[in-house]
Design a protein around this motif. Sequence first.
Motif, mmCIF file in Angstrom:
data_model
loop_
_atom_site.group_PDB
_atom_site.id
_atom_site.type_symbol
_atom_site.label_atom_id
_atom_site.label_comp_id
_atom_site.label_asym_id
_atom_site.label_seq_id
_atom_site.Cartn_x
_atom_site.Cartn_y
_atom_site.Cartn_z
ATOM 1 N N ARG A 71 -16.558 41.860 -48.602
ATOM 2 C CA ARG A 71 -18.025 41.935 -48.595
ATOM 3 C C ARG A 71 -18.350 40.762 -49.005
ATOM 4 N NH1 ARG A 71 -16.276 46.728 -47.648
ATOM 5 N NH2 ARG A 71 -17.179 45.208 -45.610
ATOM 6 N N LYS A 85 -27.349 51.557 -40.656
ATOM 7 C CA LYS A 85 -25.703 51.294 -40.388
ATOM 8 C C LYS A 85 -25.815 51.209 -39.266
ATOM 9 C CE LYS A 85 -22.091 54.467 -39.196
ATOM 10 N NZ LYS A 85 -21.483 53.872 -40.863
ATOM 11 N N ASP A 92 -20.056 42.019 -40.143
ATOM 12 C CA ASP A 92 -19.119 43.069 -40.265
ATOM 13 C C ASP A 92 -17.805 43.511 -40.192
ATOM 14 O OD1 ASP A 92 -19.412 45.615 -40.582
ATOM 15 O OD2 ASP A 92 -19.584 46.898 -38.696
ATOM 16 N N ASP A 94 -15.348 45.556 -41.713
ATOM 17 C CA ASP A 94 -14.800 46.698 -42.361
ATOM 18 C C ASP A 94 -13.193 46.690 -42.510
ATOM 19 O OD1 ASP A 94 -16.969 48.158 -42.400
ATOM 20 O OD2 ASP A 94 -17.152 47.724 -40.507
ATOM 21 N N ARG A 112 -9.583 54.125 -42.280
ATOM 22 C CA ARG A 112 -11.291 54.284 -41.513
ATOM 23 C C ARG A 112 -11.822 55.204 -40.148
ATOM 24 N NH1 ARG A 112 -15.688 51.153 -44.042
ATOM 25 N NH2 ARG A 112 -16.932 51.591 -41.858
#
Length: 161
Positions: A71, A85, A92, A94, A112
């Motif tokens: 983050r 989203k 991005d 993840d 995920r």
Amino acid sequence: MPYGYISVGSNIDKHKYIPASLIALRQCFGQLAVSSIYESEAVGFAGDSFYNCVVGFSSELDIKTVAKTLRKIELDNGRTRGCKKFSARTLDLDLLLYGDLIVNEEGLQIPRDEIERYAFVLEPLAEIAPALKHPISQKTYAELWEHFDKAEVKQKRINFF
């Protein structure tokens, strides 16, 4: 030491933010395994195409610290929080997998679900970890990619570096 995989994506100034993310990830985690870069259409909204890749790394950090680190890298690279989203973004990151952990709590899902839903995640993951097994289905990522419905897939590997 756990080995993790991160999905990296950008559709704003991607020639700047993809390399910047790799530099930041190397500074945090050391040596990386980096897939090819794939260009794909935006999913869920009309916008510029995305560049995506998957990065493998090893770390002694706990999973929540890794997630916080990702983050921070996003924010350091112009990502704003609170956006929809499905929207344009500078960066991005993840966390897809971390060792053999299975976590499903607010703000953190490992593995995920995007792994099995989106070609822009699964294809680069299968490229760098074909024999690794999904911790829930126990299928390898090569098998998952082989059986993935590619009829609507609109992405291509590009020469980026």
